[in-house]
Scaffold this motif. Structure first.
Motif, mmCIF file in Angstrom:
data_model
loop_
_atom_site.group_PDB
_atom_site.id
_atom_site.type_symbol
_atom_site.label_atom_id
_atom_site.label_comp_id
_atom_site.label_asym_id
_atom_site.label_seq_id
_atom_site.Cartn_x
_atom_site.Cartn_y
_atom_site.Cartn_z
ATOM 1 N N LYS A 173 19.393 -1.099 -3.408
ATOM 2 C CA LYS A 173 20.640 -1.591 -2.834
ATOM 3 C C LYS A 173 20.572 -3.110 -2.690
ATOM 4 N N LYS A 174 21.722 -3.736 -2.848
ATOM 5 C CA LYS A 174 21.799 -5.182 -2.731
ATOM 6 C C LYS A 174 22.742 -5.534 -1.597
ATOM 7 N N LEU A 175 22.792 -6.780 -1.232
ATOM 8 C CA LEU A 175 23.708 -7.327 -0.241
ATOM 9 C C LEU A 175 23.726 -6.495 1.030
ATOM 10 N N PHE A 176 22.641 -6.570 1.794
ATOM 11 C CA PHE A 176 22.484 -5.912 3.079
ATOM 12 C C PHE A 176 22.536 -4.375 2.979
ATOM 13 N N GLY A 177 22.220 -3.811 1.860
ATOM 14 C CA GLY A 177 22.196 -2.369 1.689
ATOM 15 C C GLY A 177 23.548 -1.716 1.540
ATOM 16 N N LEU A 178 24.614 -2.514 1.352
ATOM 17 C CA LEU A 178 25.941 -1.945 1.221
ATOM 18 C C LEU A 178 26.306 -1.590 -0.203
ATOM 19 N N PHE A 179 25.790 -2.328 -1.181
ATOM 20 C CA PHE A 179 26.154 -2.086 -2.583
ATOM 21 C C PHE A 179 24.939 -1.816 -3.425
#
Length: 179
Positions: A173-179
């Motif tokens: 996951k990227k960007l704080f686990g959101l995407f």
């Protein structure tokens, strides 16, 4: 004068409470008497207590569910009901009297009422009922016999058969686990 006499009498009676019997005639009976119900001898009471202790030791208080009979899963019962292998087990009136008179056999009494097993394994000479795959799965997934110190039991779902498939790792996951 009356006050002085009253004080002297009261102090002398208080002082006599603290005196020790030096004559040697004190009753020193140190027998301990145990409780025995009226109408019973100590031997009968001890025998009864031993029987109750033995009966209590045979029970498994840490087990889950009813302890007087060995049950099966609802799924297995419903499958056998749909196949016509099982029927509803309603309590039988006067079962003990009918059994004594020879009108019924032991296996005719529903297993929960007689305190036995659903497959008739507790009745000698009775036709044993076969276990379905649902019964075997239910038996394999029984809860552990002993819970932890809080009374909690680790739970898990039904055991799955292992297949030869290899699953890939989940995407990162990227960007704080959101995407």
């Amino acid at each position: 004068m009356m006050k002085l006499l009253f004080i002297l009498l009261s102090t002398s009676s208080l002082a006599s409470c603290f005196l020790v019997d030096t004559t040697g005639n004190a009753n020193i009976d140190s027998k301990l008497h145990a409780y025995v119900p009226s109408g019973m001898s100590p031997e009968q009471w001890a025998k009864m207590q031993a029987a109750e202790k033995k009966k209590k030791a045979a029970k498994n208080f840490g087990a889950f569910g009813p302890q007087t009979f060995k049950s099966r899963s609802l799924r297995a019962f419903q499958e056998d009901l749909e196949k016509g292998k099982a029927n509803h087990l309603l309590p039988m009136f006067n079962a003990k009297e009918k059994l004594k008179q020879g009108k019924i056999k032991q296996e005719d009494i529903p297993y929960m009422q007689r305190g036995g097993s659903w497959d008739n394994s507790d009745v000698s000479g009775a036709k044993k009922r076969s276990w379905s795959s649902s019964d075997k799965t239910y038996k394999a997934n029984d809860a552990p016999a002993r819970p932890d110190w809080l009374g909690n039991v680790p739970r898990s779902g039904p055991k799955q058969k292992q297949t030869g498939k290899v699953t890939s790792a989940p995407p990162t996951k990227k960007l704080f686990g959101l995407f």
